[in-house]
Enzyme design. Sequence first.
Site, short mmCIF file in Angstrom:
data_model
loop_
_atom_site.label_atom_id
_atom_site.label_comp_id
_atom_site.label_asym_id
_atom_site.label_seq_id
_atom_site.Cartn_x
_atom_site.Cartn_y
_atom_site.Cartn_z
N HIS A 107 -93.97 4.53 35.37
CA HIS A 107 -94.32 3.46 36.30
C HIS A 107 -94.21 4.03 37.71
CE1 HIS A 107 -90.03 3.32 36.83
NE2 HIS A 107 -89.85 2.97 35.56
N GLY A 113 -84.02 9.65 40.32
CA GLY A 113 -84.01 8.36 41.00
C GLY A 113 -82.61 7.81 41.16
N HIS A 156 -91.17 6.30 38.63
CA HIS A 156 -91.31 7.71 38.24
C HIS A 156 -92.30 8.42 39.17
CE1 HIS A 156 -90.44 5.81 34.15
NE2 HIS A 156 -89.50 6.72 34.22
P1 AMP Z 1 -86.32 7.63 32.71
O1 AMP Z 1 -87.70 7.88 32.26
O2 AMP Z 1 -85.89 6.20 32.61
O3 AMP Z 1 -85.32 8.59 32.10
O4 AMP Z 1 -86.29 7.93 34.27
C1 AMP Z 1 -86.70 9.17 34.77
C2 AMP Z 1 -86.37 9.26 36.23
O5 AMP Z 1 -87.05 8.22 36.93
C3 AMP Z 1 -84.88 9.10 36.52
O6 AMP Z 1 -84.50 10.02 37.52
C4 AMP Z 1 -84.80 7.67 37.02
O7 AMP Z 1 -83.72 7.45 37.89
C5 AMP Z 1 -86.12 7.55 37.76
N1 AMP Z 1 -86.49 6.14 37.93
C6 AMP Z 1 -86.60 5.20 36.96
N2 AMP Z 1 -86.88 4.00 37.50
C7 AMP Z 1 -86.94 4.19 38.84
C8 AMP Z 1 -87.19 3.33 39.96
N3 AMP Z 1 -87.42 2.02 39.81
N4 AMP Z 1 -87.17 3.86 41.19
C9 AMP Z 1 -86.93 5.19 41.37
N5 AMP Z 1 -86.68 6.06 40.36
C10 AMP Z 1 -86.70 5.56 39.11
#
Ligand code: AMP
Length: 279
Positions: A34, A147, A37
């Site tokens: 989204h 993030g 990411h």
């Molecule tokens: P994930 O796919 O959930 O493991 O997340 C991958 C990366 O995207 C991680 O570093 C998360 O912190 C970051 N991330 C997920 N959601 C958000 C958001 N709403 N804003 C900024 N970074 C995000």
Amino acid sequence: MQIIQVGDEVRRYVWSIRATGKTVGIVPTMGALHDGHLSLVRNSVQRCDHTIVTIFVNPTQFGPGEDLKKYPRTFDADCAAVKDAGASLVFAPTAIEMYPPGFSTFVEPPDIALPLEGEFRPGHFRGVTTVVMKLFQLSPATHAFFGSKDFQQLKVIQAIVNDLNVGIEIVPCDIIREPDGLALSSRNRYLSPKDRLIARSLSNALSIAQSQFDQGERDVKTIETQMRKALADVTKIDYAAIVDADTLLPIQKIDHLAHVLIAAHVGTTRLIDNRPLKT
Ligand code: AMP
């Protein structure tokens, strides 16, 4: 944009770029991408010469009964989105590539992994630290983008990189939110329309903590009580806590840098959110 599944190939790719003196950013994700990411990808594209996005739903960071099997997988759309955002390569290893038969080495997480998520998701950070260290080995980038949405995870990664002398710069990125404040998350798509409305209460509770602080309140219990009131409609609160911003340990009075973190279940979906308390 290339798509690579094999670790040795991605390592060769990264070293061929680094041999020319250029920088490489890595953005580790579990896919179902989204705009949160993609903001990490854009940060990396801006800062580094080449950007690698990894897409891997890491089984070792899911506990029994968590949503590993039903975790959303949208690979083709993910690749199109990161290509648009300017990434040079997607690294999407298979589970067998990452954890072949006989795999038995794990990275012990640092102390900062113990409270909060550590209490409610035992073993989660051990899976995270292990997969992130593996990704850093397979893709020896100069920078890695994480993030602040997963604030404790970011602190855990900063700690292992520091403790284990890993030569990579960790770049924290801001939380991207929906217009009503809900932090973007791959799991938001599980929310029913009614739950989607209730999910707003997480960011509302964070704002309430800030406004109480702005009005001079310094007692943590008092502010946490107000946050719990704002979360009255969620299904279950795992924690709604104000902690020391460096150690993530509990505090009683806010007399130095503090951070607010929430984990709550809305229906069957577990959501997390956080913010610094700004003085
Ligand atoms: P994930 O796919 O959930 O493991 O997340 C991958 C990366 O995207 C991680 O570093 C998360 O912190 C970051 N991330 C997920 N959601 C958000 C958001 N709403 N804003 C900024 N970074 C995000």
